[in-house]
Design an enzyme around this catalytic site. Structure first.
Site, PDB file in Angstrom:
ATOM      1  N   LYS A  79      40.251  36.169  43.285  1.00 43.45           N
ATOM      2  CA  LYS A  79      39.687  35.120  42.423  1.00 43.45           C
ATOM      3  C   LYS A  79      40.632  33.926  42.403  1.00 43.45           C
ATOM      4  CE  LYS A  79      37.870  34.733  37.641  1.00 43.45           C
ATOM      5  NZ  LYS A  79      37.709  35.460  36.356  1.00 43.45           N
ATOM      6  N   SER A 154      32.941  35.593  34.743  1.00 43.51           N
ATOM      7  CA  SER A 154      33.327  34.450  35.549  1.00 43.51           C
ATOM      8  C   SER A 154      33.788  34.807  36.960  1.00 43.51           C
ATOM      9  CB  SER A 154      34.455  33.684  34.860  1.00 43.51           C
ATOM     10  OG  SER A 154      35.612  34.505  34.764  1.00 43.51           O
ATOM     11  N   SER A 178      34.521  39.399  32.361  1.00 43.76           N
ATOM     12  CA  SER A 178      34.374  38.693  33.636  1.00 43.76           C
ATOM     13  C   SER A 178      34.550  39.526  34.893  1.00 43.76           C
ATOM     14  CB  SER A 178      35.347  37.531  33.708  1.00 43.76           C
ATOM     15  OG  SER A 178      34.795  36.437  33.053  1.00 43.76           O
TER      16      SER A 178
HETATM   17  N1  GLN Z   1      31.924  34.977  29.357  1.00 50.05           N
HETATM   18  C1  GLN Z   1      33.158  35.039  28.655  1.00 50.05           C
HETATM   19  C2  GLN Z   1      33.680  33.640  28.401  1.00 50.05           C
HETATM   20  O1  GLN Z   1      33.070  32.723  28.831  1.00 50.05           O
HETATM   21  C3  GLN Z   1      34.153  35.868  29.390  1.00 50.05           C
HETATM   22  C4  GLN Z   1      34.855  35.181  30.484  1.00 50.05           C
HETATM   23  C5  GLN Z   1      35.967  35.996  31.082  1.00 50.05           C
HETATM   24  O2  GLN Z   1      36.055  37.210  30.890  1.00 50.05           O
HETATM   25  N2  GLN Z   1      36.853  35.300  31.752  1.00 50.05           N
HETATM   26  O3  GLN Z   1      34.653  33.439  27.782  1.00 50.05           O
END
Ligand code: GLN
Length: 486
Positions: A79, A154, A178
Site C-alpha cells: 500500500k 482504504s 481498511s
Molecule cells: N473507513 C475508515 C475511515 O475512513 C477506515 C479507514 C482505515 O482503516 N484506514 O476512516
C-alpha cells in the site's frame, strides 16, 4: 510461465523445489499487471526493473545453495502509505505526489530481509481515509469481480491486486477496517493484527492509536506466513510490543478442539443485507458441523462505535497531518504572500476534500471548550467498547460477524454522502477501538456474483487462534478457491 493461480505458500514451495524461478514469477506478475491493471487500476507505481533484478539475485542465491529468507522470491505489493526507499510513496495524495522516502518502513525492511520481491505500490483512499478507494487523488480502483463496483477501502489497491491474481500477497493498513473490508469486498483473506504486533515505523500516520499494518493473501496459510514475517518488536515505534512472535505458519493447519464461536446480537439488526445474513448464518452451521459451540452474547456499546471512531480518528488525523505544511514535506504552493499564506495555500492545494473534512472535524473536536464534550468523551466510550470485548472473550474464543452490511457497493453510490460512507464501517471499527486482532475470509457469493466476507475477531495477541479458526472454516468450504470471472 507460471500462472498466478497458486497461493503464496504454494508458490514458495514451487520456488524451493525449483519448479519455477522468482524471475519467471515476477515477470508473470508484471505481465499480468500490464494486461489487467488498465482496467482495475490497483497500482500507483510498479518497480519492474528493480524487482526483476531483485528476483534474479534471489534465484542465484538459491541456486548457489545459500540460505534464503522465508519469502524468498515471492512478489509482493505494498500500500502506498508505507515508505519505500527510492520509490515514490504518495499516500494517494497530491501533497505527497513526488515524495521519495530516504528510508524503508519497518515492514518493508522485514519483507526485504525475508527475500520478498517488491513489485509495486498500490492505490488507497487519500491518507487511508475512506471505505471505497474512491478518495484517491489519482485513480479509482475497480472491483475485479465487477468493475462497476468498489473494492472497498482504504487498502483497495492491495486487495484488488491479490483478488485479480496480479500478485500472490500484499500489505495494507487498517485504522478502521481498511484491510478487512476490502478483503471482504474482493473475496480474499485480509488480517489486522493486535495493536502493537506489527511495527508502524515508516507507515505514514493517519490515526496513531488505531493504525496497524497487516497482510492480504488468497488463503489463510499464506496470510499466516506473511504475518509471521512482518510481526515483531521495533524500538522505532513506541507502541510496538516486545513479545515473541509465534510461528503462525507452523500452527495454522492444526484445528482447534472445543472451539467456542461467539455471535453478538447487535451484529444482526436492520440494515443487514439478506444474502449477507444468510451466508454468515451458514458459516455458523459450518462451525457447528466442525464441533464448535456457538455462543450468543452481547456487545452493548457497539452502537456508539461509529461516533467514537470518527471523533478519535479525525482528532488524531488533524494532529498527524499538521506536518504537511509545504516546508517539511511534499507540495509547496507556487504563489503566496507570506508564511501563513504559504501554509494554507500548500495545504489547500495538496489535500483532497475528505482529508480536509477530517482535519476540520478533528480540529474542532480537540479545540478548547469542545475537547471534554467530544474527544475526551469518545475516549471514555472507547474504554467501554474494549470492556465489552473483554467480557465477550471470557465466553468465546473467536467472535464471528459480517464484515459489512452489504457486498461491495457500486462506484459512486456512497462517495458523495460522507455520513453514509462512515456508517458502512459499522462492523469493522470496534476492533480498532479495542486494539484486538481480526480477519476477513471469503464465505459466500451474492446472487450477482459478488464476494461475501466473514469477519472473525479474537482477544489481544490471539492471532494464532484466529488463524487456526479461520483455516478450519476454509478447509471445510470452497469459497477461497473462487476467483473473479475472466
Ligand atoms: N473507513 C475508515 C475511515 O475512513 C477506515 C479507514 C482505515 O482503516 N484506514 O476512516
Amino acid at each position: 510461465m507460471p500462472a498466478l493461480t497458486s497461493s503464496a505458500v504454494d508458490l514458495i514451495a514451487q520456488l524451493n523445489c525449483g519448479e519455477t524461478s522468482s524471475f519467471a514469477l515476477t515477470e508473470t506478475c508484471l505481465q499480468t499487471i500490464s494486461a489487467q491493471d488498465a482496467n482495475i487500476r490497483a497500482f500507483l507505481s510498479t518497480n519492474a526493473e528493480a524487482s526483476l533484478a531483485q528476483a534474479k539475485a534471489i534465484d542465484e542465491k538459491r541456486k548457489a545453495g545459500q540460505p534464503v529468507g522465508k519469502l524468498a522470491g515471492l512478489p509482493i505489493a505494498i500500500k502506498d502509505n508505507m515508505c519505500t526507499r527510492g520509490m515514490k510513496t504518495t499516500c494517494a495524495s497530491r501533497i505527497l505526489e513526488n515524495f521519495v522516502p530516504p528510508y524503508d518502513a519497518g515492514v518493508v525492511e522485514k519483507l526485504k530481509a525475508a527475500d520478498a520481491v517488491l513489485v509495486g505500490k498500490t492505490n488507497l483512499d487519500e491518507f487511508a481515509m475512506g471505505s471505497s478507494t474512491e478518495n484517491s487523488a489519482f485513480q479509482v480502483t475497480r472491483n475485479p469481480w465487477n468493475v462497476e463496483h468498489t473494492v472497498g477501502g482504504s487498502s483497495g489497491g492491495s486487495a484488488a491486486a491479490v483478488a485479480a491474481r496480479m500478485v500472490p500477497g500484499s500489505l495494507g493498513s487498517d485504522t478502521g477496517g481498511s484491510i478487512r473490508q476490502p478483503a471482504g469486498f474482493c473475496g480474499v483473506v485480509g488480517m489486522k493484527p493486535t495493536y502493537g504486533r506489527v511495527s508502524r515505523y515508516g507507515l505514514i500516520a493517519y490515526a496513531s492509536s488505531l493504525d496497524q499494518i497487516g497482510p492480504f493473501a488468497t488463503d489463510v496459510a499464506s496470510a499466516a506466513l506473511l504475518l509471521e514475517v512482518i510481526s515483531g518488536h521495533d524500538g522505532r515505534d513506541s507502541t510496538s510490543v516486545d513479545r515473541p512472535v509465534p510461528e503462525y505458519s507452523q500452527t495454522v493447519e492444526q484445528p482447534l478442539t472445543g472451539l467456542r464461536v461467539g455471535i453478538a446480537r447487535e451484529h444482526f439488526v436492520e440494515g443487514l443485507d439478506r444474502e449477507v445474513e444468510a451466508a454468515i448464518k451458514q458459516s455458523f452451521d459450518v462451525y457447528r458441523s466442525l464441533g464448535a459451540e456457538i455462543v450468543e452474547l452481547s456487545l452493548p456499546h457497539s452502537k456508539y462505535a461509529i461516533a467514537t471512531y470518527y471523533l478519535i480518528a479525525a482528532s488524531e488525523a488533524s494532529s498527524n497531518l499538521a506536518r504537511f505544511d509545504g516546508v517539511h514535506y511534499g507540495h509547496r504552493a507556487a504563489k503566496f504572500d507570506n508564511l501563513i499564506d504559504m501554509y494554507s495555500a500548500s495545504r489547500g492545494e495538496g489535500f483532497g476534500p475528505e482529508v480536509k473534512r477530517r482535519i476540520m472535524l478533528g480540529t474542532y473536536a480537540l479545540s478548547a471548550g469542545y475537547y471534554d464534550a467530544y474527544y475526551l468523551k469518545a475516549l471514555k466510550v472507547r474504554r467501554l467498547i474494549r470492556r465489552d470485548f473483554d467480557a465477550a472473550f471470557e465466553r468465546c474464543d473467536v467472535l464471528a460477524s459480517p464484515i459489512a452490511s452489504t457486498p461491495a457497493f457500486r462506484l459512486g453510490e456512497l462517495v458523495n454522502d460522507p455520513l453514509a460512507m462512515y456508517l458502512s464501517d459499522i462492523y469493522t471499527i470496534s476492533a480498532n477501538l479495542a486494539g484486538i486482532p481480526g480477519l476477513s475470509l471469503p464465505c459466500g457469493l451474492s446472487s450477482t456474483g459478488l464476494p461475501i466476507g466473514l469477519q472473525l475477531l479474537a482477544a489481544p495477541f490471539e492471532e494464532e487462534t484466529l488463524l487456526r479458526a479461520a483455516r478450519m472454516f476454509e478447509r471445510a468450504t470452497e469459497w477461497h478457491t473462487k476467483t473473479p470471472p475472466a
